[in-house]
Design a protein around this motif. Structure first.
Motif, mmCIF file in Angstrom:
data_model
loop_
_atom_site.group_PDB
_atom_site.id
_atom_site.type_symbol
_atom_site.label_atom_id
_atom_site.label_comp_id
_atom_site.label_asym_id
_atom_site.label_seq_id
_atom_site.Cartn_x
_atom_site.Cartn_y
_atom_site.Cartn_z
ATOM 1 N N LEU A 163 18.417 -7.578 41.385
ATOM 2 C CA LEU A 163 17.458 -8.530 40.906
ATOM 3 C C LEU A 163 18.293 -8.863 39.639
ATOM 4 O O LEU A 163 18.131 -9.929 39.136
ATOM 5 N N ALA A 164 18.841 -8.265 38.810
ATOM 6 C CA ALA A 164 19.617 -8.696 37.515
ATOM 7 C C ALA A 164 20.542 -9.622 37.887
ATOM 8 O O ALA A 164 20.813 -10.698 37.204
ATOM 9 N N VAL A 165 21.156 -9.569 39.066
ATOM 10 C CA VAL A 165 22.256 -10.404 39.449
ATOM 11 C C VAL A 165 21.823 -11.830 40.218
ATOM 12 O O VAL A 165 22.015 -13.021 39.928
ATOM 13 N N LEU A 166 20.686 -11.561 41.027
ATOM 14 C CA LEU A 166 20.316 -12.631 41.920
ATOM 15 C C LEU A 166 18.909 -13.257 41.540
ATOM 16 O O LEU A 166 18.837 -14.312 41.825
ATOM 17 N N ALA A 167 18.125 -12.746 40.547
ATOM 18 C CA ALA A 167 16.868 -13.549 40.128
ATOM 19 C C ALA A 167 17.186 -14.175 39.270
ATOM 20 O O ALA A 167 18.064 -14.182 38.360
ATOM 21 N N PRO A 168 16.465 -15.322 39.186
ATOM 22 C CA PRO A 168 16.572 -16.616 38.330
ATOM 23 C C PRO A 168 16.095 -16.030 36.941
ATOM 24 O O PRO A 168 15.327 -15.048 36.774
ATOM 25 N N GLN A 169 16.587 -16.751 35.774
ATOM 26 C CA GLN A 169 16.203 -16.447 34.628
ATOM 27 C C GLN A 169 14.772 -17.201 34.269
ATOM 28 O O GLN A 169 14.404 -18.259 34.865
ATOM 29 N N LEU A 170 14.028 -16.368 33.369
ATOM 30 C CA LEU A 170 12.698 -16.979 32.921
ATOM 31 C C LEU A 170 12.815 -18.181 32.244
ATOM 32 O O LEU A 170 13.629 -17.955 31.336
ATOM 33 N N LYS A 171 12.218 -19.139 32.184
ATOM 34 C CA LYS A 171 12.164 -20.334 31.506
ATOM 35 C C LYS A 171 11.132 -20.360 30.428
ATOM 36 O O LYS A 171 10.199 -20.080 30.721
ATOM 37 N N SER A 172 11.463 -20.777 29.183
ATOM 38 C CA SER A 172 10.501 -21.166 28.334
ATOM 39 C C SER A 172 9.685 -22.525 28.463
ATOM 40 O O SER A 172 10.316 -23.297 28.893
ATOM 41 N N THR A 173 8.561 -22.245 28.142
ATOM 42 C CA THR A 173 7.669 -23.543 28.041
ATOM 43 C C THR A 173 6.539 -23.700 27.178
ATOM 44 O O THR A 173 6.351 -22.540 26.508
ATOM 45 N N SER A 174 6.483 -24.785 26.533
ATOM 46 C CA SER A 174 5.633 -25.002 25.465
ATOM 47 C C SER A 174 4.536 -26.220 25.997
ATOM 48 O O SER A 174 3.998 -26.837 25.105
ATOM 49 N N ASP A 175 4.661 -26.625 27.249
ATOM 50 C CA ASP A 175 3.919 -27.781 27.690
ATOM 51 C C ASP A 175 2.290 -27.651 27.460
ATOM 52 O O ASP A 175 2.020 -26.548 27.655
ATOM 53 N N GLN A 176 1.538 -28.410 26.651
ATOM 54 C CA GLN A 176 0.493 -28.208 26.224
ATOM 55 C C GLN A 176 -0.479 -28.037 27.465
ATOM 56 O O GLN A 176 -1.302 -27.243 27.232
ATOM 57 N N ALA A 177 -0.248 -28.627 28.574
ATOM 58 C CA ALA A 177 -1.213 -28.187 29.552
ATOM 59 C C ALA A 177 -1.105 -26.818 30.229
ATOM 60 O O ALA A 177 -1.924 -26.440 31.044
ATOM 61 N N ASP A 178 -0.007 -26.047 29.626
ATOM 62 C CA ASP A 178 -0.007 -24.740 30.071
ATOM 63 C C ASP A 178 -0.906 -23.794 29.341
ATOM 64 O O ASP A 178 -1.096 -22.638 29.369
ATOM 65 N N PHE A 179 -1.482 -24.401 28.379
ATOM 66 C CA PHE A 179 -2.408 -23.799 27.342
ATOM 67 C C PHE A 179 -3.789 -23.868 27.565
ATOM 68 O O PHE A 179 -4.609 -23.186 27.379
ATOM 69 N N LEU A 180 -3.912 -25.311 27.980
ATOM 70 C CA LEU A 180 -5.442 -25.674 28.025
ATOM 71 C C LEU A 180 -5.407 -26.509 29.305
ATOM 72 O O LEU A 180 -4.682 -27.266 29.678
ATOM 73 N N PRO A 181 -6.715 -26.315 30.016
ATOM 74 C CA PRO A 181 -7.054 -27.231 31.326
ATOM 75 C C PRO A 181 -7.053 -28.765 30.935
ATOM 76 O O PRO A 181 -7.307 -29.078 29.846
ATOM 77 N N SER A 182 -7.017 -29.636 31.976
ATOM 78 C CA SER A 182 -6.846 -31.039 31.698
ATOM 79 C C SER A 182 -8.310 -31.739 31.328
ATOM 80 O O SER A 182 -8.420 -32.586 30.681
ATOM 81 N N HIS A 183 -9.660 -30.651 31.437
ATOM 82 C CA HIS A 183 -10.628 -31.545 31.107
ATOM 83 C C HIS A 183 -11.088 -31.286 29.424
ATOM 84 O O HIS A 183 -11.993 -32.094 29.087
ATOM 85 N N GLN B 121 -6.569 -34.510 27.197
ATOM 86 C CA GLN B 121 -6.798 -36.298 27.668
ATOM 87 C C GLN B 121 -6.114 -36.905 26.677
ATOM 88 O O GLN B 121 -5.573 -38.091 27.045
ATOM 89 N N ALA B 122 -6.516 -36.592 25.342
ATOM 90 C CA ALA B 122 -5.783 -37.599 24.534
ATOM 91 C C ALA B 122 -4.125 -37.641 24.390
ATOM 92 O O ALA B 122 -3.600 -38.674 24.228
ATOM 93 N N ALA B 123 -3.699 -36.587 24.655
ATOM 94 C CA ALA B 123 -2.366 -36.400 24.948
ATOM 95 C C ALA B 123 -1.729 -37.339 26.054
ATOM 96 O O ALA B 123 -0.777 -37.854 25.890
ATOM 97 N N LYS B 124 -2.298 -37.359 27.214
ATOM 98 C CA LYS B 124 -2.053 -38.175 28.208
ATOM 99 C C LYS B 124 -2.189 -39.653 27.782
ATOM 100 O O LYS B 124 -1.635 -40.449 28.144
ATOM 101 N N VAL B 125 -3.370 -39.930 27.073
ATOM 102 C CA VAL B 125 -3.407 -41.592 26.680
ATOM 103 C C VAL B 125 -2.173 -41.834 25.721
ATOM 104 O O VAL B 125 -1.729 -42.937 25.956
ATOM 105 N N GLN B 126 -1.697 -40.810 24.740
ATOM 106 C CA GLN B 126 -0.744 -41.216 23.928
ATOM 107 C C GLN B 126 0.489 -41.207 24.915
ATOM 108 O O GLN B 126 1.466 -42.533 24.616
ATOM 109 N N GLU B 127 0.794 -40.340 25.624
ATOM 110 C CA GLU B 127 1.843 -40.717 26.639
ATOM 111 C C GLU B 127 1.892 -41.942 27.514
ATOM 112 O O GLU B 127 2.931 -42.443 27.578
#
Length: 713
Positions: free
Chosen positions: A27-47, A52-58
């Motif tokens: 597992l140490a050799v073959l397993a992929p590395q865990l990736k860091s993420t800070s995507d706002q969508a990962d913390f709050l649902p889209s509703h 929604q404001a962040a999507k309008v800005q983009e």
């Protein structure tokens, strides 16, 4: 079933150990590395509105740039900036811009960036990446600080860099020493305590090595699940995995070793003693692990992405700890036999256990008084929960000497506190003609009248004229409670109410996100906790084959949860005058006190049931069960509580809160609930506690096995 598992591990130890080593290496050799993420969508649902404001800005303003950090200039003597000073600020800013530091797009200032009182000048640090927590950006902010210091010599100016990226850098550097300190202290604490408990160097070291191997397997499985099965996981989970694995892993090892030593004292051969230990406590360990696993999986019901991410990862780690406890630990210790306890001879004779015996007799002879006193103590401490206030400003917990903290305080001498991270309001028209200048001016004026708003910039229109952006600077610190109150309340209400017909208003930015997180956390408390409680009750019911016992056990767990939070409120919020406590503290207490602390209750009630099934009356069963379990529970809880207690040495006040709450809660669960309250309640209820499943029967002796046997006789 657990007897068969124990036999397989004990009689084929090298096969078991080899399988674990191969799995860890693969597992140490073959397993992929865990990736860091800070995507706002990962913390709050889209509703949620902030998402929604962040999507309008983009969509409407893809080129909009928000400063990742702010350079705060002032005179070293605290006086107003002179014309020469302002020229120096412009020159230094230009030179910083010319350095071409990686991930820093621009460093810019203007005559308008001087405070109305003339004491503070600002320069915006605009990044090439949108994420202020990007590791490369934080490193670049640190480099900018270093490069700026020689430029200030001879100018009479001083400079501090604050803002999101700078605060993130300071937080990381401040916690970096803490992380290493915690890891070192954890390992030293486990080794020293195990050495004191068993007086054996092998037992002091082997659990650390076993858990280290389990950590490699757990990390590999989590990253593989994240890659193949779509499980969301973040690299930041590694730190908490270490704590969880060392906590529950050490508990399970101690549960097994104490029972192994007990069987050796009864005269069984070492291998048979280990098989019997697994047979007797295997179900207890599996039930304890099952309770923790379902508690963690209940986080999947959370609306918070970071909690949904954490739940499955922690569940996998506990499952690995369970498997290691039932297979790897018996295999390793079966090879060593009684040599594992060397040079101690304690496995040869029954201990006096005078203190444990007195505790057992107290719970058995005066169950009513013990239940009343311990229950009353928990209830009094739980009263502190009524004063709990959530603190969402994580930067307020940072040591006050950090540059970002000092620079923020300096900036507030001349500018509104929200200058570093304005709130953004979007006005979007779905159809018909474009927004008119009159509508835009009137809407901006309405936003400016909200109490707590310091400044509203003129509207910036998107290319089609149907979306307008307003930058709103608050009078309060963007991550503070007052700012969250303004944005989540009056500002949003005004933004929605004043929106012209045919338009919709969305309030976004860091403060709006924190307001939505507050709502999400409140929702999760109402959903996750009850779901986890019901699941744990079902597991307890299956283990104890009882309807009654799980009910009063969960009442005691709820009291322990409240008492832990309440005591933390009394100490930090009331006694030390804090504005509030870490907003995730209830979840942390839930994870580490309720879920993991339930292990001790399960161990105690399982032993109580075992004594009852051997035909002993309730009072005698309680006295014997407590006397036998107190050393195990005491040792396991002190190690686990000590691991978290190290956090109180940190300068970060939120880490101090976390360390105290978890350490105190674990000790409360062990020494008050498991050792006193639960046995007392069980004694009071007598055989009714086990209704309807109790079937008293005489204990049966295990089939013996010689140490040199490969198969059972």
């Amino acid at each position: 079933m657990f007897g068969r598992i124990g036999r397989a591990a004990v009689l084929r130890p090298w096969v078991t150990i080899s399988a674990w080593i191969v799995a860890a290496v693969a597992l140490a050799v073959l397993a992929p590395q865990l990736k860091s993420t800070s995507d706002q969508a990962d913390f709050l649902p889209s509703h949620y509105e902030s998402v929604q404001a962040a999507k309008v800005q983009e969509r409407a303003f893809p080129q909009h740039e928000q400063p990742a950090a702010v350079a705060v200039f002032q005179r070293a003597d605290g006086q107003k900036l002179t014309a020469a000073d302002r020229t120096e600020v412009a020159e230094i800013t230009s030179r910083l811009q010319g350095l071409g530091i990686d991930r820093i797009k621009r460093v810019e200032t203007s005559p308008q960036a001087v405070s109305p009182n003339g004491r503070i000048a600002l320069a915006s640090v605009v990044a090439t990446v949108k994420d202020p927590y990007d590791p490369g950006l934080m490193k670049s902010v640190g480099k900018l600080r270093e490069q700026a210091r020689p430029m200030l010599q001879g100018t009479g100016l001083k400079l501090g860099v604050t803002g999101q990226a700078a605060s993130a850098l300071d937080s990381k550097e401040a916690s970096g020493d803490t992380d290493s300190m915690i890891m070192s202290a954890t390992l030293v604490l486990i080794v020293v305590l195990l050495l004191l408990i068993f007086r054996s160097p092998l037992i002091a070291v082997l659990p650390v090595l076993i858990i280290g191997l389990a950590f490699m397997v757990a990390t590999g499985l989590i990253s593989t699940a994240a890659e193949i099965g779509g499980l969301k996981a973040d690299s930041s989970i590694s730190a908490i995995l270490i704590v969880v694995l060392f906590g529950v892993g050490t508990d399970y090892i101690l549960f097994l070793l104490f029972r192994h030593r007990e069987q050796l004292r009864s005269g069984q051969a070492p291998k048979q003693a280990m098989i019997t230990a697994v047979s007797l406590v295997g179900e207890t360990i599996a039930s304890a692990a099952g309770a923790v696993i379902v508690a963690f999986l209940a986080l999947l019901l959370s609306t918070m992405g970071m909690l949904r991410t954490m739940g499955p990862s922690l569940a996998i780690s506990v499952a690995v700890a369970l498997l290691a406890g039932l297979t790897l630990v018996p295999a390793v210790f079966s090879l060593l036999g009684t040599k594992a306890y060397w040079p101690s001879k304690s496995w040869r004779k029954q201990p006096k256990n005078a203190v444990a015996g007195r505790v057992g007799r107290l719970a058995a002879r005066r169950p009513g008084a013990v239940a009343a006193v311990t229950g009353g103590l928990l209830a009094v401490l739980a009263g502190g929960v009524l004063g709990f206030r959530a603190e969402f400003d994580t930067t307020s917990s940072l040591p006050q000497h950090l540059e970002s903290v000092q620079a923020m305080r300096d900036m507030q001498r001349g500018f509104p506190a929200g200058e570093t991270d304005p709130t953004t309001v979007y006005l979007e028209k779905s159809g018909g003609p474009a927004l008119t200048e009159g509508q835009l001016d009137a809407y901006g004026a309405a936003l400016g009248k909200v109490d707590g708003v310091g400044q509203v910039s003129p509207a910036v229109l998107a290319g089609d004229g149907r979306v307008a952006r307003y930058s709103v600077v608050l009078d309060h610190k963007p991550t503070g409670e007052k700012a969250i109150g303004v944005v989540a309340g009056p500002l949003r209400d005004t933004a929605h109410r004043a929106a012209p017909e045919g338009t919709r208003a969305l309030v976004g930015g860091t403060t709006a996100v924190l307001g939505d997180i507050e709502n999400a956390v409140n929702h999760d408390y109402k959903v996750v906790f009850p779901a986890a409680g019901v699941a744990i009750m079902l597991i307890l019911g299956l283990l104890l084959r009882s309807v009654v016992a799980p009910l009063y056990l969960m009442v005691s767990v709820a009291l322990g949860f409240g008492a832990t939070l309440g005591a933390t409120v009394w100490l930090f919020q009331n006694s030390q005058g804090k504005d509030g406590l870490l907003f995730t503290l209830p979840v942390i207490v839930y994870l580490f006190v309720v879920a993991i602390g339930t292990d001790y209750n399960i161990l105690m009630v399982a032993r109580l049931r075992e004594e009852i099934e051997q035909g002993r009356p309730p009072r005698e069963a309680a006295a014997r069960a407590v006397a036998r379990c107190v050393p195990t529970i005491g040792a396991a809880s002190v190690i686990l509580a000590g691991t978290f207690g190290v956090l109180m040495l940190a300068e970060n006040s939120m880490l101090q809160q976390m360390g105290f709450a978890v350490a105190f809660g674990i000790l409360l669960s062990a020494f008050v609930m498991a050792m006193l309250l639960v046995p007392a309640l069980t004694t009071l209820l007598g055989r009714r506690a086990w209704w309807p499943g109790l079937r008293p029967a005489a204990a049966t002796e295990p089939v013996p096995v010689r140490d040199d046997d490969r198969t059972l006789v």
